[in-house]
Motif scaffolding. Structure first.
Motif, PDB file in Angstrom:
ATOM      1  N   MET A   1      -1.041  22.136 -29.384  1.00  0.00           N
ATOM      2  CA  MET A   1      -0.064  22.163 -28.267  1.00  0.00           C
ATOM      3  C   MET A   1       1.008  23.209 -29.113  1.00  0.00           C
ATOM      4  O   MET A   1       1.347  23.313 -30.434  1.00  0.00           O
ATOM      5  CB  MET A   1       0.464  20.964 -28.402  1.00  0.00           C
ATOM      6  CG  MET A   1      -0.233  19.984 -27.832  1.00  0.00           C
ATOM      7  SD  MET A   1      -0.576  19.995 -26.014  1.00  0.00           S
ATOM      8  CE  MET A   1      -1.583  18.962 -25.666  1.00  0.00           C
ATOM      9  N   VAL A  14       5.402  21.223 -13.124  1.00  0.00           N
ATOM     10  CA  VAL A  14       5.430  20.089 -13.949  1.00  0.00           C
ATOM     11  C   VAL A  14       6.551  19.163 -13.260  1.00  0.00           C
ATOM     12  O   VAL A  14       6.274  17.669 -13.243  1.00  0.00           O
ATOM     13  CB  VAL A  14       5.689  19.913 -15.393  1.00  0.00           C
ATOM     14  CG1 VAL A  14       5.840  18.914 -16.336  1.00  0.00           C
ATOM     15  CG2 VAL A  14       4.498  20.860 -16.091  1.00  0.00           C
ATOM     16  N   SER A  17       5.233  17.549 -10.109  1.00  0.00           N
ATOM     17  CA  SER A  17       4.201  16.512 -10.217  1.00  0.00           C
ATOM     18  C   SER A  17       4.796  15.216 -10.790  1.00  0.00           C
ATOM     19  O   SER A  17       4.369  13.998 -10.551  1.00  0.00           O
ATOM     20  CB  SER A  17       3.301  16.817 -11.158  1.00  0.00           C
ATOM     21  OG  SER A  17       2.233  16.162 -11.534  1.00  0.00           O
ATOM     22  N   ASP A  45      -1.005  23.288 -23.617  1.00  0.00           N
ATOM     23  CA  ASP A  45      -2.125  22.780 -24.127  1.00  0.00           C
ATOM     24  C   ASP A  45      -2.913  23.945 -23.871  1.00  0.00           C
ATOM     25  O   ASP A  45      -3.437  24.215 -22.655  1.00  0.00           O
ATOM     26  CB  ASP A  45      -2.626  21.834 -23.407  1.00  0.00           C
ATOM     27  CG  ASP A  45      -4.040  21.381 -23.806  1.00  0.00           C
ATOM     28  OD1 ASP A  45      -4.614  21.559 -24.945  1.00  0.00           O
ATOM     29  OD2 ASP A  45      -4.764  20.672 -23.288  1.00  0.00           O
ATOM     30  N   ASN A  48      -2.204  25.996 -20.576  1.00  0.00           N
ATOM     31  CA  ASN A  48      -1.673  25.219 -19.540  1.00  0.00           C
ATOM     32  C   ASN A  48      -0.329  24.595 -19.860  1.00  0.00           C
ATOM     33  O   ASN A  48      -0.257  23.775 -20.859  1.00  0.00           O
ATOM     34  CB  ASN A  48      -2.617  23.982 -19.081  1.00  0.00           C
ATOM     35  CG  ASN A  48      -4.049  24.682 -18.496  1.00  0.00           C
ATOM     36  OD1 ASN A  48      -3.752  25.863 -17.712  1.00  0.00           O
ATOM     37  ND2 ASN A  48      -5.173  24.232 -19.087  1.00  0.00           N
ATOM     38  N   CYS A  49       0.698  24.581 -19.021  1.00  0.00           N
ATOM     39  CA  CYS A  49       1.862  23.911 -19.064  1.00  0.00           C
ATOM     40  C   CYS A  49       2.089  22.687 -18.796  1.00  0.00           C
ATOM     41  O   CYS A  49       1.482  22.180 -17.622  1.00  0.00           O
ATOM     42  CB  CYS A  49       2.916  24.750 -18.463  1.00  0.00           C
ATOM     43  SG  CYS A  49       4.616  23.941 -18.954  1.00  0.00           S
ATOM     44  N   VAL A  50       1.883  21.770 -19.952  1.00  0.00           N
ATOM     45  CA  VAL A  50       1.885  20.130 -19.673  1.00  0.00           C
ATOM     46  C   VAL A  50       3.040  19.622 -19.888  1.00  0.00           C
ATOM     47  O   VAL A  50       3.077  18.287 -19.510  1.00  0.00           O
ATOM     48  CB  VAL A  50       0.647  19.740 -20.359  1.00  0.00           C
ATOM     49  CG1 VAL A  50      -0.711  20.292 -20.196  1.00  0.00           C
ATOM     50  CG2 VAL A  50       1.110  19.610 -21.939  1.00  0.00           C
ATOM     51  N   GLY A  51       4.151  20.141 -20.214  1.00  0.00           N
ATOM     52  CA  GLY A  51       5.598  19.427 -20.493  1.00  0.00           C
ATOM     53  C   GLY A  51       6.634  20.256 -20.305  1.00  0.00           C
ATOM     54  O   GLY A  51       6.379  21.835 -20.786  1.00  0.00           O
ATOM     55  N   VAL A  76       6.505  15.304 -18.694  1.00  0.00           N
ATOM     56  CA  VAL A  76       5.218  15.501 -19.369  1.00  0.00           C
ATOM     57  C   VAL A  76       4.163  14.976 -18.423  1.00  0.00           C
ATOM     58  O   VAL A  76       4.195  13.859 -17.759  1.00  0.00           O
ATOM     59  CB  VAL A  76       5.047  14.828 -20.566  1.00  0.00           C
ATOM     60  CG1 VAL A  76       3.490  14.973 -21.229  1.00  0.00           C
ATOM     61  CG2 VAL A  76       6.164  15.423 -21.549  1.00  0.00           C
ATOM     62  N   LEU A  77       3.261  15.817 -18.115  1.00  0.00           N
ATOM     63  CA  LEU A  77       2.241  15.489 -17.097  1.00  0.00           C
ATOM     64  C   LEU A  77       1.620  14.076 -17.469  1.00  0.00           C
ATOM     65  O   LEU A  77       1.266  13.791 -18.573  1.00  0.00           O
ATOM     66  CB  LEU A  77       1.063  16.527 -16.679  1.00  0.00           C
ATOM     67  CG  LEU A  77       1.645  18.029 -16.373  1.00  0.00           C
ATOM     68  CD1 LEU A  77       0.215  18.655 -16.350  1.00  0.00           C
ATOM     69  CD2 LEU A  77       1.978  17.898 -14.895  1.00  0.00           C
ATOM     70  N   GLU A  79      -1.425  12.823 -17.508  1.00  0.00           N
ATOM     71  CA  GLU A  79      -2.528  12.646 -18.343  1.00  0.00           C
ATOM     72  C   GLU A  79      -2.150  12.766 -19.725  1.00  0.00           C
ATOM     73  O   GLU A  79      -3.173  12.748 -20.662  1.00  0.00           O
ATOM     74  CB  GLU A  79      -3.714  13.521 -17.774  1.00  0.00           C
ATOM     75  CG  GLU A  79      -3.415  14.775 -17.614  1.00  0.00           C
ATOM     76  CD  GLU A  79      -2.958  15.287 -16.372  1.00  0.00           C
ATOM     77  OE1 GLU A  79      -3.172  16.464 -15.803  1.00  0.00           O
ATOM     78  OE2 GLU A  79      -2.185  14.526 -15.516  1.00  0.00           O
ATOM     79  N   PHE A  80      -0.865  13.523 -20.149  1.00  0.00           N
ATOM     80  CA  PHE A  80      -0.651  14.082 -21.296  1.00  0.00           C
ATOM     81  C   PHE A  80       0.395  12.922 -21.922  1.00  0.00           C
ATOM     82  O   PHE A  80       1.082  13.104 -22.947  1.00  0.00           O
ATOM     83  CB  PHE A  80      -0.381  15.341 -21.528  1.00  0.00           C
ATOM     84  CG  PHE A  80      -1.233  16.437 -21.149  1.00  0.00           C
ATOM     85  CD1 PHE A  80      -1.897  16.838 -22.305  1.00  0.00           C
ATOM     86  CD2 PHE A  80      -1.718  16.757 -19.942  1.00  0.00           C
ATOM     87  CE1 PHE A  80      -3.127  17.763 -22.288  1.00  0.00           C
ATOM     88  CE2 PHE A  80      -2.686  17.615 -19.770  1.00  0.00           C
ATOM     89  CZ  PHE A  80      -3.555  18.239 -20.779  1.00  0.00           C
TER      90      PHE A  80
END
Length: 144
Positions: A1, A14, A17, A45, A48-51, A76-77, A79-80
């Motif tokens: 990360m 994000v 979502s 990640d 991919n932007c996850v947060g 934060v998405l 799933e993360f």
């Protein structure tokens, strides 16, 4: 990360979502997003932007500190979540504020997020209040 600075529009997927699900994408733009004194961070990640987290140089008259910053759009998405990634984003924001000689970070936290921020030494200020179309929040802050 990896955490890096991003353009405000890159926060929208994000934010949408996590914070504005079911609402128009336009609701992901916050006042001040495009200001020169606002900084946006993305947690990645791979590619991919996850947060995301956004820091606004913004004074709240409740506090006497001169150099104040506001945290907004922290997300934060799903799933993360529950993997310490939100904490990494907040710590990154805090370090950024310290480097800019900031004295205080404040924000309006959703009631469900209050325990998360309390674990990071943020204090609730006053009673809960409602943000229309979003829900109940608490003002929270931490001095540096």
């Amino acid at each position: 990360m990896k955490i890096k600075e991003i353009h405000f529009k890159d926060t929208f997927p994000v934010r949408h979502s996590v914070l504005r699900q079911g609402k128009p994408i336009e609701t992901c733009f916050f006042d001040g997003d495009d200001s020169d004194t606002t900084t946006h961070f993305g947690l990645f990640d791979q590619e991919n932007c996850v947060g995301v987290a956004s820091i606004y140089k913004n004074k709240n008259t409740i506090f006497n500190n001169n150099e104040q910053y506001q945290l907004r759009g922290m997300a934060v998405l799903e799933e993360f979540q529950k993997k310490g990634l939100g904490e990494q984003l907040v710590m990154h924001a805090e370090n950024y504020i310290r480097l800019t000689q900031g004295e205080l970070l404040w924000f309006n936290a959703r009631v469900a997020a209050v325990p998360f921020y309390e674990r990071l030494s943020y204090q609730k200020i006053g009673s809960s209040f409602d943000i229309p179309d979003v829900g109940p929040h608490f003002l929270m802050a931490k001095e540096f």
